[in-house]
Structures are given as C-alpha cells and as structure tokens.
Write a protein that holds these residues in place. Structure first.
Motif, short mmCIF file in Angstrom:
data_model
loop_
_atom_site.label_atom_id
_atom_site.label_comp_id
_atom_site.label_asym_id
_atom_site.label_seq_id
_atom_site.Cartn_x
_atom_site.Cartn_y
_atom_site.Cartn_z
N ASN A 219 0.83 -1.22 0.00
CA ASN A 219 0.00 0.00 0.00
C ASN A 219 0.86 1.27 0.00
O ASN A 219 0.57 2.23 0.71
CB ASN A 219 -0.94 0.03 1.21
CG ASN A 219 -1.93 -1.12 1.21
OD1 ASN A 219 -2.35 -1.59 0.15
ND2 ASN A 219 -2.30 -1.59 2.39
N LEU A 222 -0.57 4.89 -0.45
CA LEU A 222 -1.41 5.54 0.56
C LEU A 222 -0.54 6.12 1.67
O LEU A 222 0.54 5.60 1.96
CB LEU A 222 -2.39 4.53 1.17
CG LEU A 222 -3.46 3.95 0.24
CD1 LEU A 222 -4.23 2.86 0.96
CD2 LEU A 222 -4.39 5.04 -0.25
N ASN A 225 -1.06 7.37 7.75
CA ASN A 225 -2.23 7.52 8.62
C ASN A 225 -3.50 6.90 8.03
O ASN A 225 -4.55 6.90 8.65
CB ASN A 225 -2.47 8.99 8.97
CG ASN A 225 -2.67 9.86 7.73
OD1 ASN A 225 -2.80 9.36 6.61
ND2 ASN A 225 -2.67 11.17 7.93
N LYS A 226 -3.38 6.36 6.79
CA LYS A 226 -4.50 5.64 6.17
C LYS A 226 -4.08 4.22 5.82
O LYS A 226 -4.46 3.67 4.78
CB LYS A 226 -4.99 6.39 4.93
CG LYS A 226 -5.64 7.74 5.25
CD LYS A 226 -6.20 8.39 4.00
CE LYS A 226 -6.88 9.72 4.35
NZ LYS A 226 -7.43 10.39 3.14
N GLU A 227 -3.24 3.65 6.70
CA GLU A 227 -2.75 2.28 6.57
C GLU A 227 -1.87 2.09 5.33
O GLU A 227 -1.78 0.99 4.78
CB GLU A 227 -3.91 1.28 6.55
CG GLU A 227 -4.74 1.31 7.82
CD GLU A 227 -5.82 0.24 7.83
OE1 GLU A 227 -5.97 -0.45 6.82
OE2 GLU A 227 -6.50 0.11 8.87
N GLY A 228 -1.21 3.17 4.93
CA GLY A 228 -0.28 3.10 3.81
C GLY A 228 1.16 3.18 4.29
O GLY A 228 1.47 2.75 5.41
N ARG A 233 5.59 9.21 10.31
CA ARG A 233 5.20 8.12 11.21
C ARG A 233 5.44 8.48 12.67
O ARG A 233 5.15 7.67 13.56
CB ARG A 233 6.03 6.86 10.89
CG ARG A 233 5.76 6.25 9.53
CD ARG A 233 6.71 5.12 9.22
NE ARG A 233 6.45 4.58 7.89
CZ ARG A 233 5.98 3.37 7.65
NH1 ARG A 233 5.72 2.54 8.65
NH2 ARG A 233 5.77 2.97 6.42
#
Length: 245
Positions: A219, A222, A225-228, A233
């Motif tokens: 991912n 992405l 903060n949207k699982e990317g 971080r």
C-alpha cells in the motif's frame, strides 16, 4: 686466461657509519611503534570514559522526559506538544513516472535509491523539501536504540577510497578528529544531541542502506495515517527501522 676478480674491501669507517644508521633507524621505528601504542591506549581510555558519560546523559534525558509526561498527566494535560528536531527519512518504492523536480530533491537529500535513509535536522526548509517528495518517502523520530543500531550495523563513511565501515575508530579520527570526534560513540552522541558538528558527521555518513521491510512496501500509494506507507510516522518509525536494520 682472464684475471680473477678481487672485490674491493669496504673501509671500516663506512661500515661503522652504515651500522650506526641501521641502529638509529631501528630505534626510530621502535619509538614510533611505542608512541603509536601509547597514543592508542590513551584514546581507548578516552573513548571508554566518553561512552560512560554519554550513557548517563541519555538516561538523564530519558528520565527527564518521563517526569515531564507524568507532570502533564497530573495537570490533566493530554500531551505536551514538543516538535522533534531530529528525524530519519527513508525512501520507499519509486514509480516509473517520478517527476524531475522530485528526483532532484531526492538526490539533494542523498536518498538516491529505495531502502536508503538519512538523518535530518527538522526545520522549515527541510519540511518544505519533505512535502515535495512526500509520496516517495516516510520519516519519523528515531529513538536511541534505532540510532545506535543504524550506525553500528549499517553505518558507512564516504571516503576517497569508497565506503568504509564506521566501526573503524581511526577512520573517524582521521576525518572528524579536528572536531574532537574520535570514535563511533562520539558520532552517535553528535546525532542524538544535534551537536554543533552534526552537519559534518552527517556528511561523512552519507546515506544508510537497509533491507526491504518485512511486508515490503505494501500500500505504498497511501499515506501512513490511512494504513499506507508514505508520510510522517512520528515515533512509529522505530518499528519500521527494526525490520530494515
């Protein structure tokens, strides 16, 4: 019949002078080795004392941070907003259609290939640069453990003869001795504290090559903060570095 060759006898004065020169040269070499050994012994003691001093300093800083957080909780404060000044930036997978401007910024920050990382001092200028290349990088605040592992396991110095391991204290002294930085613990301390010679230390390290993370760059299109993958971080960069070091 040819005459038999009889070698000329070397005068005794010349032989004595030659022997004297040989003895003098041997003494000079012996003294040089002795002085070198003595110097290395002194430097070894200095490095050991500095390492002890730095450990106490790091513990003191950590205890101070814990006390601040405890006081914040007692005062019913959710969080004390302290922006980190040291960050570690990692380049992730690169698309084929990478924009020329983004490529120039990546090269400027020495993030030439994926899975390489650099230490940066966070300020207005660097933050603007990070925003320009945000889809291609991830960054956060490294803790002491991550910094030590990066330097000890992956740290290399860029020299005229190529890249050399930072575990060689003589190499460090040769390149940074004028700043009183003579060993690998001095380098770590300069990075952790963002010391006055952070720029020179960081230039010597160049960039740090790492392994591909456990889940690759899943991912990567992405934000974090949207699982990317890309973007800031914060302190969660440490779990990523643990996979890559």
């Amino acid at each position: 019949m040819s005459e038999r060759y009889i070698p000329h006898k070397v005068p005794e004065v010349i032989l004595k002078k030659k022997k004297k020169n040989e003895i003098s040269k041997a003494k000079s070499v012996a003294n040089e080795i002795k002085n070198k050994t003595k110097k290395e012994s002194i430097l070894k003691r200095i490095r050991f004392k500095r390492a002890e001093k730095f450990v106490k300093e790091y513990r003191s800083r950590e205890n101070f941070d814990i006390q601040i957080q405890r006081r914040a909780r007692r005062a019913n404060l959710y969080k004390i907003p302290v922006d980190p000044t040291l960050i570690f930036v990692v380049r992730i997978k690169t698309p084929l259609d990478l924009h020329l401007r983004a490529r120039k910024v990546l090269n400027l920050l020495r993030l030439i290939t994926p899975n390489t990382g650099v230490f940066l001092k966070l300020n207005t200028t660097t933050l603007k640069l990070l925003r320009l290349i945000e889809p291609y990088i991830t960054w956060g605040t490294p803790n002491l453990k991550s910094i030590r592992e990066l330097i000890y396991k992956r740290g290399h110095a860029k020299t005229k003869n190529g890249f050399k391991s930072l575990n060689d204290n003589r190499l460090i002294e040769d390149h940074l001795g004028q700043y009183d930085i003579i060993c690998i613990e001095d380098i770590i301390h300069e990075i952790v504290t963002l010391g006055p010679h952070f720029k020179e230390v960081n230039a010597l390290i160049w960039h740090i090559k790492m392994n591909l993370p456990t889940e690759s760059w899943k991912n990567s299109g992405l934000p974090f903060n949207k699982e990317g993958q890309y973007g800031d971080r914060k302190d969660k960069i440490n779990s990523l570095l643990a996979q890559m070091v």
